[in-house]
Scaffold this active site. Sequence first.
Site, mmCIF file in Angstrom:
data_model
loop_
_atom_site.group_PDB
_atom_site.id
_atom_site.type_symbol
_atom_site.label_atom_id
_atom_site.label_comp_id
_atom_site.label_asym_id
_atom_site.label_seq_id
_atom_site.Cartn_x
_atom_site.Cartn_y
_atom_site.Cartn_z
ATOM 1 N N ASP A 475 0.821 -1.203 0.000
ATOM 2 C CA ASP A 475 0.000 0.000 0.000
ATOM 3 C C ASP A 475 0.858 1.258 0.000
ATOM 4 O O ASP A 475 0.595 2.218 -0.733
ATOM 5 C CB ASP A 475 -0.906 -0.014 1.235
ATOM 6 C CG ASP A 475 -2.321 0.432 0.917
ATOM 7 O OD1 ASP A 475 -2.644 0.534 -0.274
ATOM 8 O OD2 ASP A 475 -3.099 0.671 1.852
ATOM 9 N N ASP A 528 -9.062 -2.677 2.266
ATOM 10 C CA ASP A 528 -8.951 -2.102 3.602
ATOM 11 C C ASP A 528 -9.895 -2.768 4.595
ATOM 12 O O ASP A 528 -9.745 -2.597 5.805
ATOM 13 C CB ASP A 528 -9.239 -0.599 3.567
ATOM 14 C CG ASP A 528 -8.223 0.145 2.740
ATOM 15 O OD1 ASP A 528 -7.087 -0.329 2.653
ATOM 16 O OD2 ASP A 528 -8.575 1.191 2.165
#
Length: 638
Positions: A475, A528
């Site tokens: 990420d 997420d």
Amino acid sequence: RKKEHVKEAGLVTAMRAPPPTHLLPCGAGPSCSLRPTLTRRQIYLLPPSLLVLSPSFSPSGRPFQPSTELLAADPSARPLPPGNPGPTVSAAMGAGARATAAALLLVAAALAGVAAGGDIVHQDDDAPKIPGCSNDFMLVKVQTWVKNRETDEFVGVGARFGPIIESKEKHANRTGLLIADPFDCCTPLKEKVAGEVLLVQRGDCKFTTKAKVAEDAGASAIIILNNRHELYKMVCDQNETDLDINIPAVLLPKDAGTILQGLLSLGKVSVQLYSPDRPLVDTAEVFLWLMAVGTILGASYWSAWSAREALIEQEKLLKDGHESSVNIEAEGSTGMVDITMTSAMLFIVVASLFLVMLYKLMSHWFVELLVVIFCIGGVEGLQTCLVALLSRWFKPAARSFVKVPFFGAVSYLTLAVCPFCIVSAVLWAVYRRMPYAWIGQDVLGIALIVTVIQIVRIPNLKVGSVLLGCSFLYDIFWVFISKMLFHESVMIVVARGDNTDEDGVPMLLKIPRMFDPWGGYSIIGFGDILLPGLLVAFALRYDWAARKTLQSGYFLWSMVAYGSGLLITYVALNLMDGHGQPALLYIVPFTLGTFISLGKKRGELRNLWMKGQPPRVCTHSHPPPKDSADSAAHVISS
């Protein structure tokens, strides 16, 4: 009244994000879908480069790149930067569900999540502040009236110089609009004006020169029309140290200028300039937080319930003496997929390659392909959830099977539910640009996430740490470091859906900002929720297997850690002026750190790390003598 019309048409989609690089009228955008009552209106909106992906999107076109020719023509102009925008599947359907889950987990992780956002106020270190030219750049709304009848609203950007533009709509003055003569406003006007707002054409002189000439002529403000579709930051030269400009200046895109000049031909035009503040607390982000936490909560309980029922079935088989049939974890028997160390590391590598492919091939047809993939996953997830829910009331239909070509044995309940799921996904795909399509997208997305967490499992903390650790680095790399290699954030560009006429890729949960004057969506990537959700579900399975209470277990604290990490993500998004934030940067340390710390404190870390299941006493073996020193030999590890 105008705002309500825009929201009704589903066009208020400007996000908490950096300034626009262009504004396109909705009538010219291929993705616009106005209701018939609004087809005569040209409504200007913020483009995707502006959006909170919180991750947000716009139904208008895509941003144009700043042209060097344009910069050369006006050295005092600076182009706006691009936006900185995060019960078990039946054995008969197990193989298909596992394949679908694996494919969609890959897609979800490719968009592991970026909380992207921005604000209406922006800093720019490349345009230094000097006395008289020290304003922050901010987006400005320009509301228009023709013969006292409210018409169009445009979005521009304020200048570095001049006074701060009013933030309250009720305090902003409604002033007449006049075309400057000469139109470029580089030389003194032929006639004085009495406090009107001047409409001038960009070019031939500096922005500061135009503003000074307009002020000397008696204008109360100046609206400069750009000669391109982009919006540019109006700055000052380094040698302009004695500026004293006392009227606000706003730059509008070329398309807005064309419409404004057309309105002036219809009669008297009035305008109102204001830059409304965003609310301190974004209610959409609150609901999105609740949605993410609730999804993991529900998925974890379903996963733990399925594991407990499988354990009960195992104990029944042991009790009945069917030792040869005990291995319920055999592949294909439950439809579960355990992640291995190798697959956890390889998974992120493949996800990175997939993300680069999305970035390089991003186009209208490729987004359509992603929509098809999302619909397939949504149908699979929705039917799995509905079948599991309805099987409690329709047990005969759930336990009766019919052989279907290519699918094998399928329950009658699945056959009854599938048409509804398929129709729901198709309707969303067809009407996904409508104002309430986000509801369908969220329903399909949540069903997909819940199903994947139910099917894909982390066997122990070691695998979970590797998976989340790699996702953490993944990420950060694709949000921040990829800018050095690709000159833009690959993750944010893919999430926005640049180079397409779409509002972005569908692998997102989103909620509209209903109380934000700038509108838009708060969004969160599937990854997420899904990736931390796998660890939280593992925690609850372990707690139930170890018969731990809520406080003495790991699930409650893992949920608190996830919620706190997601909350910190949104706080960081607002504190950092809306620059894109990788959500897993905050979520992984909170969730994984809490789990490991608790395990170490309780002396259970080794067992969590290696086995992932608590030691269990076999109740089906012959009881040992009470004084036997070998009683520990009857303790087995499940």
